[in-house]
Every structure is written in C-alpha cells, then in structure tokens.
Design a protein around this motif. Structure first.
Motif, mmCIF file in Angstrom:
data_model
loop_
_atom_site.group_PDB
_atom_site.id
_atom_site.type_symbol
_atom_site.label_atom_id
_atom_site.label_comp_id
_atom_site.label_asym_id
_atom_site.label_seq_id
_atom_site.Cartn_x
_atom_site.Cartn_y
_atom_site.Cartn_z
ATOM 1 N N THR A 1 0.839 -1.202 0.000
ATOM 2 C CA THR A 1 0.000 0.000 0.000
ATOM 3 C C THR A 1 0.873 1.251 0.000
ATOM 4 O O THR A 1 0.581 2.223 -0.691
ATOM 5 N N HIS A 2 1.981 1.203 0.753
ATOM 6 C CA HIS A 2 2.883 2.354 0.818
ATOM 7 C C HIS A 2 3.598 2.587 -0.502
ATOM 8 O O HIS A 2 3.852 3.731 -0.875
ATOM 9 N N THR A 3 3.942 1.519 -1.186
ATOM 10 C CA THR A 3 4.654 1.686 -2.457
ATOM 11 C C THR A 3 3.723 2.197 -3.553
ATOM 12 O O THR A 3 4.175 2.858 -4.487
ATOM 13 N N GLU A 4 2.449 1.928 -3.448
ATOM 14 C CA GLU A 4 1.488 2.374 -4.451
ATOM 15 C C GLU A 4 0.996 3.800 -4.207
ATOM 16 O O GLU A 4 0.488 4.432 -5.110
ATOM 17 N N ARG A 5 1.145 4.306 -3.006
ATOM 18 C CA ARG A 5 0.622 5.619 -2.649
ATOM 19 C C ARG A 5 1.720 6.666 -2.746
ATOM 20 O O ARG A 5 2.862 6.429 -2.369
ATOM 21 N N ASN A 6 1.329 7.819 -3.211
ATOM 22 C CA ASN A 6 2.238 8.953 -3.265
ATOM 23 C C ASN A 6 2.364 9.522 -1.846
ATOM 24 O O ASN A 6 1.363 9.771 -1.173
ATOM 25 N N SER A 7 3.575 9.751 -1.384
ATOM 26 C CA SER A 7 3.781 10.226 -0.012
ATOM 27 C C SER A 7 3.211 11.627 0.190
ATOM 28 O O SER A 7 2.882 12.013 1.306
ATOM 29 N N SER A 8 3.086 12.399 -0.866
ATOM 30 C CA SER A 8 2.505 13.742 -0.718
ATOM 31 C C SER A 8 1.037 13.674 -0.327
ATOM 32 O O SER A 8 0.523 14.586 0.320
ATOM 33 N N GLU A 9 0.331 12.603 -0.696
ATOM 34 C CA GLU A 9 -1.062 12.439 -0.281
ATOM 35 C C GLU A 9 -1.153 12.281 1.235
ATOM 36 O O GLU A 9 -2.044 12.833 1.874
ATOM 37 N N VAL A 10 -0.221 11.532 1.795
ATOM 38 C CA VAL A 10 -0.201 11.317 3.245
ATOM 39 C C VAL A 10 0.106 12.624 3.958
ATOM 40 O O VAL A 10 -0.544 12.985 4.948
ATOM 41 N N ILE A 11 1.081 13.345 3.439
ATOM 42 C CA ILE A 11 1.444 14.628 4.050
ATOM 43 C C ILE A 11 0.284 15.610 3.950
ATOM 44 O O ILE A 11 -0.022 16.333 4.905
ATOM 45 N N ASP A 12 -0.391 15.624 2.805
ATOM 46 C CA ASP A 12 -1.555 16.492 2.621
ATOM 47 C C ASP A 12 -2.654 16.130 3.609
ATOM 48 O O ASP A 12 -3.284 17.011 4.196
ATOM 49 N N LEU A 13 -2.868 14.851 3.817
ATOM 50 C CA LEU A 13 -3.889 14.399 4.753
ATOM 51 C C LEU A 13 -3.564 14.848 6.168
ATOM 52 O O LEU A 13 -4.436 15.317 6.901
ATOM 53 N N LEU A 14 -2.309 14.714 6.564
ATOM 54 C CA LEU A 14 -1.916 15.029 7.936
ATOM 55 C C LEU A 14 -1.770 16.530 8.188
ATOM 56 O O LEU A 14 -1.716 16.945 9.335
ATOM 57 N N THR A 15 -1.673 17.337 7.159
ATOM 58 C CA THR A 15 -1.512 18.776 7.382
ATOM 59 C C THR A 15 -2.739 19.553 6.946
ATOM 60 O O THR A 15 -3.502 20.036 7.777
ATOM 61 N N THR A 16 -2.936 19.656 5.668
ATOM 62 C CA THR A 16 -3.995 20.507 5.134
ATOM 63 C C THR A 16 -5.382 20.053 5.556
ATOM 64 O O THR A 16 -6.180 20.850 6.065
ATOM 65 N N LYS A 17 -5.680 18.795 5.359
ATOM 66 C CA LYS A 17 -7.031 18.317 5.655
ATOM 67 C C LYS A 17 -7.304 18.286 7.152
ATOM 68 O O LYS A 17 -8.430 18.540 7.584
ATOM 69 N N LEU A 18 -6.300 17.995 7.938
ATOM 70 C CA LEU A 18 -6.480 18.017 9.385
ATOM 71 C C LEU A 18 -6.691 19.450 9.877
ATOM 72 O O LEU A 18 -7.508 19.687 10.770
ATOM 73 N N ASP A 19 -5.979 20.400 9.280
ATOM 74 C CA ASP A 19 -6.217 21.806 9.614
ATOM 75 C C ASP A 19 -7.643 22.207 9.272
ATOM 76 O O ASP A 19 -8.272 22.970 10.018
ATOM 77 N N ASN A 20 -8.157 21.701 8.164
ATOM 78 C CA ASN A 20 -9.543 21.992 7.790
ATOM 79 C C ASN A 20 -10.516 21.456 8.828
ATOM 80 O O ASN A 20 -11.522 22.098 9.144
ATOM 81 N N VAL A 21 -10.226 20.284 9.368
ATOM 82 C CA VAL A 21 -11.093 19.714 10.402
ATOM 83 C C VAL A 21 -11.017 20.555 11.676
ATOM 84 O O VAL A 21 -12.041 20.877 12.287
ATOM 85 N N ILE A 22 -9.805 20.931 12.058
ATOM 86 C CA ILE A 22 -9.632 21.703 13.290
ATOM 87 C C ILE A 22 -10.286 23.073 13.166
ATOM 88 O O ILE A 22 -11.103 23.471 13.996
#
Length: 181
Positions: free
Chosen positions: A138-159
């Motif tokens: 799963t990690h090799t198929e996923r772009n790491s920028s998606e994970v970073i985006d999830l943990l920063t931008t989208k989490l900020d949107n939730v907060i």
C-alpha cells in the motif's frame, strides 16, 4: 439544493457526531467541562454587567445611595458606611466582578485552544497509526505527498473548519442563553 446551506450544516453536524464517537473519554469530559466553564463565564459576565447600572447611578448621584430601594437588602455593615466609603466599596466590587469575568474568559480561551488542538493531535495520531499499520504494498502504491496532505492541510480543515467553530458556537450559545434568558 445538494450544495446549499442546509447540506453544509447537515454535513457539519454529522461530522461532529462522528468526531464525538471517536473522541476518548478524557476528551469528552474536557469538552463537557468546557461547556460548564462557558456557563460560568457567562454568569460572571452577567453579574459584571448587572453591577454596572448601580455603579454608574452611584457615580452620577452619590447622595442617592441612601435613597436606594435596594439599600434595605444591604448587610448592616454596608448601611453604616458614609457615601465616600460606600462608593469605594461599590467600585471595588465592580472591579472585582469585571476582573473575575475577564479571568474566566481568558481561562475559557486558553482551555478551548488546548482542547481543540489536543483533539487535532489525537486525530493525527489515529491517522498516522492507520497509515503506518498498512501493508508495504500500500505504501509503495501511494504517493507520499497524499499522506502529508492528509496530515496537514485536511487536518487543519477539520480543526479550523469543524472543531473550532463548534466550540465557539457552544460557548457563545451558553453566553446568549444565560444573559438573554
């Protein structure tokens, strides 16, 4: 209709319910305590605002102190004070009530920020645990920028888009209910 205001508020309410379900017991207790702190702050605000009317009337006409109808409800020691000392007592009481209200508001702001960002931290830890416990493929198929985006931008949107407004609305609602009604 699908993108209208009712859809947004329904979605926000559902997000809050979903968020409430995943919160730890400690965070739920903290959120509940925050509501009670909001109510205490509102009550202190009410008393400080209520004390201003007699204070201003006393400043305008110090001789009217002895003619106040509320004078009969004052403790005996306060009835014995002359106008100057009574004015000093009322001033100290109003300043105390305003400072108490201010301190409760500051405590509410500090507590809100601490709880809000604590919830954000809890969510990021949950997301990170889910991501790190996935298979290697799963990690090799996923772009790491998606994970970073999830943990920063989208989490900020939730907060900032869900948790902060919900806390602010509940705090303002407590103030409106107690002062207005």
């Amino acid at each position: 209709i699908n993108g209208g205001p009712m859809h947004i508020s329904d979605n926000a309410f559902k997000n809050l319910l979903l968020l409430w379900k995943v919160l730890s017991k400690q965070r739920k207790i903290q959120c509940t305590a925050l509501i009670f702190l909001s109510a205490a702050g509102a009550i202190a605000e009410l008393f400080s605002l209520g004390a201003l009317v007699p204070f201003i009337s006393t400043l305008i006409s110090p001789s009217a102190i002895t003619n106040l109808q509320t004078n009969q409800y004052l403790p005996g020691i306060l009835k014995q004070l002359d106008n100057g000392h009574f004015l000093l007592f009322i001033t100290a009481a109003v300043v105390f009530l305003i400072l108490l209200s201010l301190l409760l508001r500051l405590l509410l702001s500090w507590s809100s920020a601490k709880i809000i960002f604590g919830i954000g931290n809890d969510i990021s830890v949950m997301i990170f645990e889910v991501i790190t416990n996935q298979d290697y493929s799963t990690h090799t198929e996923r772009n790491s920028s998606e994970v970073i985006d999830l943990l920063t931008t989208k989490l900020d949107n939730v907060i900032y888009g869900t948790i902060l407004p919900a806390i602010n609305i509940s705090s303002s609602l407590a103030l409106i209910i107690i002062i207005g009604g």
